[in-house]
Motif scaffolding. Sequence first.
Motif, mmCIF file in Angstrom:
data_model
loop_
_atom_site.group_PDB
_atom_site.id
_atom_site.type_symbol
_atom_site.label_atom_id
_atom_site.label_comp_id
_atom_site.label_asym_id
_atom_site.label_seq_id
_atom_site.Cartn_x
_atom_site.Cartn_y
_atom_site.Cartn_z
ATOM 1 N N GLN A 53 0.830 -1.173 0.081
ATOM 2 C CA GLN A 53 -0.128 -0.028 0.109
ATOM 3 C C GLN A 53 0.895 1.167 -0.133
ATOM 4 O O GLN A 53 2.077 0.958 0.145
ATOM 5 C CB GLN A 53 -0.844 0.096 1.283
ATOM 6 N N PRO A 54 0.398 2.472 -0.293
ATOM 7 C CA PRO A 54 1.179 3.527 -0.343
ATOM 8 C C PRO A 54 1.723 3.904 1.102
ATOM 9 O O PRO A 54 1.035 3.860 2.216
ATOM 10 C CB PRO A 54 0.434 4.839 -0.708
ATOM 11 N N VAL A 55 3.154 3.978 1.251
ATOM 12 C CA VAL A 55 3.803 4.080 2.434
ATOM 13 C C VAL A 55 5.057 5.542 2.192
ATOM 14 O O VAL A 55 5.203 5.547 1.166
ATOM 15 C CB VAL A 55 4.640 2.925 2.956
ATOM 16 N N ARG A 56 5.334 6.098 3.142
ATOM 17 C CA ARG A 56 6.361 7.079 3.217
ATOM 18 C C ARG A 56 7.765 6.383 2.798
ATOM 19 O O ARG A 56 7.935 5.408 3.294
ATOM 20 C CB ARG A 56 6.457 7.804 4.468
ATOM 21 N N GLN A 57 8.508 7.054 2.237
ATOM 22 C CA GLN A 57 9.925 6.595 1.620
ATOM 23 C C GLN A 57 10.733 6.178 2.846
ATOM 24 O O GLN A 57 11.261 5.163 2.989
ATOM 25 C CB GLN A 57 10.298 7.460 0.826
ATOM 26 N N GLY A 58 10.668 7.052 3.742
ATOM 27 C CA GLY A 58 11.474 6.998 5.096
ATOM 28 C C GLY A 58 10.982 5.529 5.790
ATOM 29 O O GLY A 58 12.048 4.718 6.303
ATOM 30 N N THR A 59 9.577 5.503 5.855
ATOM 31 C CA THR A 59 9.286 4.188 6.453
ATOM 32 C C THR A 59 9.914 2.826 5.483
ATOM 33 O O THR A 59 10.252 1.782 6.244
ATOM 34 C CB THR A 59 7.794 4.102 6.510
ATOM 35 N N MET A 60 9.607 3.005 4.383
ATOM 36 C CA MET A 60 10.187 1.880 3.364
ATOM 37 C C MET A 60 11.460 1.667 3.691
ATOM 38 O O MET A 60 11.935 0.584 3.647
ATOM 39 C CB MET A 60 9.776 2.204 2.114
ATOM 40 N N ASP A 61 12.409 2.812 3.604
ATOM 41 C CA ASP A 61 13.818 2.434 3.926
ATOM 42 C C ASP A 61 14.147 1.715 5.295
ATOM 43 O O ASP A 61 15.042 1.000 5.205
ATOM 44 C CB ASP A 61 14.453 3.784 3.841
ATOM 45 N N LEU A 62 13.479 2.179 6.268
ATOM 46 C CA LEU A 62 13.608 1.376 7.632
ATOM 47 C C LEU A 62 13.359 -0.029 7.346
ATOM 48 O O LEU A 62 14.197 -0.995 7.774
ATOM 49 C CB LEU A 62 13.130 2.087 8.512
ATOM 50 N N ALA A 63 12.169 -0.178 6.754
ATOM 51 C CA ALA A 63 11.744 -1.733 6.598
ATOM 52 C C ALA A 63 12.699 -2.434 5.776
ATOM 53 O O ALA A 63 12.847 -3.646 6.116
ATOM 54 C CB ALA A 63 10.193 -1.616 6.107
#
Length: 86
Positions: A53-63
Amino acid sequence: TCSPHYLRVPVRTAGAVEAVSARLAALQVPARRVTLATPAQAGTGAQVLVLTQPVRQGTMDLALHALAAHPSVAGKITALRVEELA
């Protein structure tokens, strides 16, 4: 801004689909679709394919960083941001 992402996660076993899904959920990355590409389909080892689903880039980088350290993951994760065409 928030965008969906496509992930190709190489895994050690086909049973790792649930582990990848659970890890992403724990990291606040909701998956729209998760499927397994078998070695014959992927041309390599088993891979988990994820459309988020749409997520912020910072959240994706951490994940991505946390997921890469997971024992089920067998190599480099491919991550692409999905942009809608107008």
